[in-house]
Design a protein around this motif. Structure first.
Motif, PDB file in Angstrom:
ATOM      1  N   VAL A 110       0.830  -1.195   0.000  1.00  0.00           N
ATOM      2  CA  VAL A 110       0.000   0.000   0.000  1.00  0.00           C
ATOM      3  C   VAL A 110       0.872   1.256   0.000  1.00  0.00           C
ATOM      4  CG1 VAL A 110      -1.798   1.274   1.227  1.00  0.00           C
ATOM      5  CG2 VAL A 110      -1.792  -1.237   1.274  1.00  0.00           C
ATOM      6  N   GLY A 111       0.638   2.117  -0.984  1.00  0.00           N
ATOM      7  CA  GLY A 111       1.292   3.422  -1.030  1.00  0.00           C
ATOM      8  C   GLY A 111       0.279   4.509  -1.312  1.00  0.00           C
ATOM      9  N   ASP A 112       0.759   5.724  -1.477  1.00  0.00           N
ATOM     10  CA  ASP A 112      -0.114   6.857  -1.776  1.00  0.00           C
ATOM     11  C   ASP A 112       0.731   7.953  -2.405  1.00  0.00           C
ATOM     12  OD1 ASP A 112       1.248   7.958   0.391  1.00  0.00           O
ATOM     13  OD2 ASP A 112      -0.382   7.582   1.789  1.00  0.00           O
ATOM     14  N   GLU A 113       0.333   9.198  -2.231  1.00  0.00           N
ATOM     15  CA  GLU A 113       1.038  10.294  -2.892  1.00  0.00           C
ATOM     16  C   GLU A 113       2.267  10.758  -2.130  1.00  0.00           C
ATOM     17  OE1 GLU A 113      -1.758  12.526  -0.115  1.00  0.00           O
ATOM     18  OE2 GLU A 113      -1.529  10.546  -1.008  1.00  0.00           O
ATOM     19  N   GLY A 114       2.528  10.175  -0.952  1.00  0.00           N
ATOM     20  CA  GLY A 114       3.678  10.601  -0.161  1.00  0.00           C
ATOM     21  C   GLY A 114       4.988  10.349  -0.889  1.00  0.00           C
ATOM     22  N   VAL A 115       5.998  11.172  -0.594  1.00  0.00           N
ATOM     23  CA  VAL A 115       7.327  11.038  -1.181  1.00  0.00           C
ATOM     24  C   VAL A 115       8.342  10.903  -0.048  1.00  0.00           C
ATOM     25  CG1 VAL A 115       9.075  12.146  -2.632  1.00  0.00           C
ATOM     26  CG2 VAL A 115       6.651  12.428  -3.178  1.00  0.00           C
TER      27      VAL A 115
END
Length: 364
Positions: free
Chosen positions: A243-248
């Motif tokens: 699971v990922g998202d828009e975070g960098v």
């Protein structure tokens, strides 16, 4: 196509041992603080917490067979907490002195808490050969650790996660059974209560575990440089969730390999962040540069938007998967399809998989 299948947890032991040896070699020689120390033997009715508090770095707290009530908090580097197998059971309740064990850990609802700090991660903890069951939240809950090993434990029937780690690096989670927990059998994350970019685990290994009848077998959320390999995962609502998202930095640079992911067909209702889960084998959402290879993925069937054998799915914030490789897997009997690309990303690759149905067509 894989040449070998993992049919039982025992069959995964050789691969798990290899992974453990490799991981420990990568950690280098033990520091003097982790040299063999004293052994503190605890009998049923005695306080584990008192023994842990009395221990010094490098010591072992050894539990004899029996039931131990109350939560336990470890904050001493290099400590080993070892049971005598699944007959050494940590469970809620009052200790012999009338307390619930460590107050902070008990109040949080966890069974075993391993606690470092952001500026000084707790180094070299080992938890092995014991059972943790019946806690309101997590069975084993670790935060800000490095080089922690969880081995040969039986963590079951806890309200949220079985084995949980956040803000931790270089972990080895090997040869455990984590079952019938309310959320994940194994849950690994950057942080559990805030947003943010993925952190690099420096080679955490999740290998040779039996993960059954949880909501999700393994969840890896917003992490990088980690492997999930040679696990037996069945009877959950979903098998492996990356699971990922828009975070960098983005979640990714992971390997999911040689797992047996079979019939994860329980139904779990939706929550405010996620649709219902049923019949999902391996899911990638919002991830990048991840390899899914040589897994046995079969008979995962459901009617959720995320159902299928190996599934690429849009993240909850709409970020596409990127540059992931799905190759050499044996995926059959999954529904609605063995391979599902339900994402908008265009840089993901499918190659040399043995499967019958893909959506869209052409990936088998």
């Amino acid at each position: 196509m894989p040449t070998r299948r993992v049919h039982h947890l025992a069959a995964a032991t050789a691969a798990a041992t290899t992974a453990l040896t490799t991981a420990l070699a990568a950690l280098g020689a033990a520091s003097p603080a982790h040299a063999a120390g004293a052994v503190h033997v605890v009998q049923p009715g005695e306080s584990i917490q008192q023994a842990v508090d009395a221990a010094r770095p490098g010591d072992t707290v050894q539990l004899l067979p029996g039931t131990y009530r109350g939560s336990v908090r470890i904050a001493t580097a290099g400590l080993t907490l070892r049971g005598s197998g699944p007959l050494s059971v940590i469970t809620p309740g009052d200790t012999a002195d009338g307390s619930a064990g460590d107050t902070a850990c008990a109040t949080a609802g966890h069974g075993l808490c391993v606690v470092g700090s952001d500026d000084r991660p707790l180094d070299g903890i080992t938890v092995e050969a014991l059972a943790v069951t019946g806690f309101r939240k997590n069975g084993i809950n670790a935060s800000a650790t490095t080089g922690m090993t969880v081995r040969a434990t039986h963590v079951h029937d806890n309200g949220q996660q079985g084995i949980s780690q956040e803000k931790s690096t270089r972990a080895v989670i090997i040869g455990n059974e984590s079952s019938r927990n309310g959320q994940s059998g194994v849950f690994l994350a950057n942080t559990v209560d805030s947003e943010g970019g993925a952190i690099d685990t420096d080679g955490t290994v999740v290998s040779g575990n039996l993960l059954a009848d949880n909501r999700i077998g393994v969840t890896v959320r917003r992490l990088r440089d980690l492997s999930v390999e040679a696990n037996e995962i069945h009877g959950n609502c979903g098998g492996v969730f990356i699971v990922g998202d828009e975070g960098v930095p983005r979640a990714g640079a992971l390997t999911v390999a040689r797992n047996e992911v079979v019939a994860n067909n329980k139904y779990c209702p939706p929550n405010p962040r996620l649709d219902a889960i049923q019949g999902t084998g391996i899911l990638l959402t919002g991830a990048e540069d991840t390899t899914v290879t040589e897994n046995e993925v079969r008979d995962n069937v459901g009617a959720s938007p995320m159902s299928g054998g190996i599934v690429l799915f849009r993240s909850v914030v709409g970020v596409a998967n990127a540059r992931n490789l799905v190759t050499g897997n044996h995926a059959v009997g999954n529904g609605p399809a063995d391979l599902v690309d339900a994402d908008t990303g265009t840089t993901n690759s499918f190659a040399r998989n043995h499967c019958a149905v893909s959506a869209p067509a052409g990936h088998c």
